[in-house]
Write a protein that holds these residues in place. Sequence first.
Motif, PDB file in Angstrom:
ATOM      1  N   UNK B   4       0.859  -1.184   0.000  1.00 34.13           N
ATOM      2  CA  UNK B   4       0.000   0.000   0.000  1.00 34.13           C
ATOM      3  C   UNK B   4       0.890   1.227   0.000  1.00 34.13           C
ATOM      4  N   UNK B   5       0.660   2.108  -0.943  1.00 34.34           N
ATOM      5  CA  UNK B   5       1.372   3.373  -0.971  1.00 34.34           C
ATOM      6  C   UNK B   5       0.367   4.507  -0.975  1.00 34.34           C
ATOM      7  N   UNK B   6       0.796   5.624  -0.402  1.00 33.88           N
ATOM      8  CA  UNK B   6      -0.025   6.828  -0.381  1.00 33.88           C
ATOM      9  C   UNK B   6       0.790   7.983  -0.935  1.00 33.88           C
ATOM     10  N   UNK B   7       0.124   8.831  -1.707  1.00 34.25           N
ATOM     11  CA  UNK B   7       0.811   9.995  -2.237  1.00 34.25           C
ATOM     12  C   UNK B   7      -0.130  11.196  -2.256  1.00 34.25           C
ATOM     13  N   UNK B   8       0.401  12.384  -1.952  1.00 38.76           N
ATOM     14  CA  UNK B   8       1.745  12.596  -1.451  1.00 38.76           C
ATOM     15  C   UNK B   8       1.868  12.150   0.001  1.00 38.76           C
ATOM     16  N   UNK B   9       3.049  12.132   0.536  1.00 37.10           N
ATOM     17  CA  UNK B   9       3.241  11.799   1.944  1.00 37.10           C
ATOM     18  C   UNK B   9       3.066  13.031   2.826  1.00 37.10           C
ATOM     19  N   UNK B  10       3.378  14.174   2.295  1.00 37.20           N
ATOM     20  CA  UNK B  10       3.176  15.432   3.007  1.00 37.20           C
ATOM     21  C   UNK B  10       2.639  16.461   2.028  1.00 37.20           C
ATOM     22  N   UNK B  11       1.719  17.297   2.527  1.00 34.69           N
ATOM     23  CA  UNK B  11       1.206  18.378   1.671  1.00 34.69           C
ATOM     24  C   UNK B  11       0.773  19.534   2.536  1.00 34.69           C
ATOM     25  N   UNK B  12       1.145  20.717   2.085  1.00 38.32           N
ATOM     26  CA  UNK B  12       0.689  21.956   2.705  1.00 38.32           C
ATOM     27  C   UNK B  12      -0.096  22.715   1.649  1.00 38.32           C
ATOM     28  N   UNK B  13      -1.294  23.129   2.013  1.00 36.85           N
ATOM     29  CA  UNK B  13      -2.143  23.813   1.054  1.00 36.85           C
ATOM     30  C   UNK B  13      -2.869  24.957   1.746  1.00 36.85           C
ATOM     31  N   UNK B  14      -3.575  25.737   0.965  1.00 38.75           N
ATOM     32  CA  UNK B  14      -4.289  26.878   1.522  1.00 38.75           C
ATOM     33  C   UNK B  14      -5.789  26.613   1.556  1.00 38.75           C
ATOM     34  N   UNK B  85      -9.591  20.342   8.343  1.00 38.10           N
ATOM     35  CA  UNK B  85      -9.193  19.121   7.652  1.00 38.10           C
ATOM     36  C   UNK B  85      -7.690  18.868   7.744  1.00 38.10           C
ATOM     37  N   UNK B  86      -6.994  19.723   8.467  1.00 36.20           N
ATOM     38  CA  UNK B  86      -5.602  19.442   8.793  1.00 36.20           C
ATOM     39  C   UNK B  86      -5.564  18.178   9.643  1.00 36.20           C
ATOM     40  N   UNK B  87      -4.838  17.168   9.165  1.00 35.81           N
ATOM     41  CA  UNK B  87      -4.878  15.879   9.830  1.00 35.81           C
ATOM     42  C   UNK B  87      -3.853  14.956   9.171  1.00 35.81           C
ATOM     43  N   UNK B  88      -3.749  13.754   9.715  1.00 35.45           N
ATOM     44  CA  UNK B  88      -3.005  12.686   9.060  1.00 35.45           C
ATOM     45  C   UNK B  88      -4.032  11.716   8.492  1.00 35.45           C
ATOM     46  N   UNK B  89      -3.888  11.423   7.213  1.00 41.79           N
ATOM     47  CA  UNK B  89      -4.853  10.573   6.518  1.00 41.79           C
ATOM     48  C   UNK B  89      -4.227   9.215   6.228  1.00 41.79           C
ATOM     49  N   UNK B  90      -4.957   8.175   6.584  1.00 40.46           N
ATOM     50  CA  UNK B  90      -4.494   6.813   6.349  1.00 40.46           C
ATOM     51  C   UNK B  90      -5.456   6.080   5.426  1.00 40.46           C
ATOM     52  N   UNK B 109       1.217   4.149   4.848  1.00 39.84           N
ATOM     53  CA  UNK B 109       2.112   4.929   5.712  1.00 39.84           C
ATOM     54  C   UNK B 109       1.544   6.268   6.146  1.00 39.84           C
ATOM     55  N   UNK B 110       0.464   6.719   5.523  1.00 40.83           N
ATOM     56  CA  UNK B 110      -0.160   7.975   5.919  1.00 40.83           C
ATOM     57  C   UNK B 110       0.267   9.165   5.079  1.00 40.83           C
ATOM     58  N   UNK B 111      -0.606  10.168   5.048  1.00 43.81           N
ATOM     59  CA  UNK B 111      -0.327  11.458   4.409  1.00 43.81           C
ATOM     60  C   UNK B 111      -0.615  12.550   5.427  1.00 43.81           C
ATOM     61  N   UNK B 112       0.392  13.375   5.688  1.00 44.46           N
ATOM     62  CA  UNK B 112       0.198  14.487   6.604  1.00 44.46           C
ATOM     63  C   UNK B 112      -0.216  15.709   5.804  1.00 44.46           C
ATOM     64  N   UNK B 113      -1.429  16.194   6.041  1.00 51.46           N
ATOM     65  CA  UNK B 113      -1.987  17.337   5.308  1.00 51.46           C
ATOM     66  C   UNK B 113      -2.142  18.514   6.248  1.00 51.46           C
TER      67      UNK B 113
END
Lengths: 116, 116
Positions: B4-14, B85-90, B109-113
Amino acid sequence: AQSVTQPDIHITVSEGASLELRCNYSYGATPYLFWYVQSPGQGLQLLLKYFSGDTLVQGIKGFEAEFKRSQSSFNLRKPSVHWSDAAEYFCAVGAAYGNQGGKLIFGQGTELSVKP
Amino acid sequence: DAGITQSPRHKVTETGTPVTLRCHQTENHRYMYWYRQDPGHGLRLIHYSYGVKDTDKGEVSDGYSVSRSKTEDFLLTLESATSSQTSVYFCAISEEFPGTTHNEQFFGPGTRLTVL
């Protein structure tokens, strides 16, 4: 309402000491119970699961859990904690039968710290 | 480990921008899930899928949509991101287990948004 309660948010134990993490659930159907562990910055890894049969189940890393239907509990235990066990632990419940889509309900988690 | 892969692993958005998170599996499992993890809440189910083009809502689905056009991919879209919606998504996957509803879930592995 369906729910999972982990009463202890944070537990600290000394290395080599025994450990018990509590989990209580409220579920209307026959439950399917899990314990997962999450190391910092990582995903969740399954420690053990209970579906039916022997109520004492063995998992990875020396963990075990006991299902007690009368107490709606599924407590996790380890006889001797290692420093590498420091992590967050999640209890989860799902429906063993029926059309629930495999959905799980998670507890809030218990963070375990290990003192040298 | 389950593939299982998740993308992106980290994202900062407005705030107000659309965001899409991708979950990709190589296990050919039927069921896929999106969770968010927030302190004090454990993991909460957002949406899940029980097959291609078959999805359903979870506990915290408001503000999120999903799509599954192929067995291996499950997309989570925030149409207009908000700071809540700032959170870690699995992402998680599960196979159908004969005689019961499902087997255990395997997590990515999760995505930190972060939504600013």
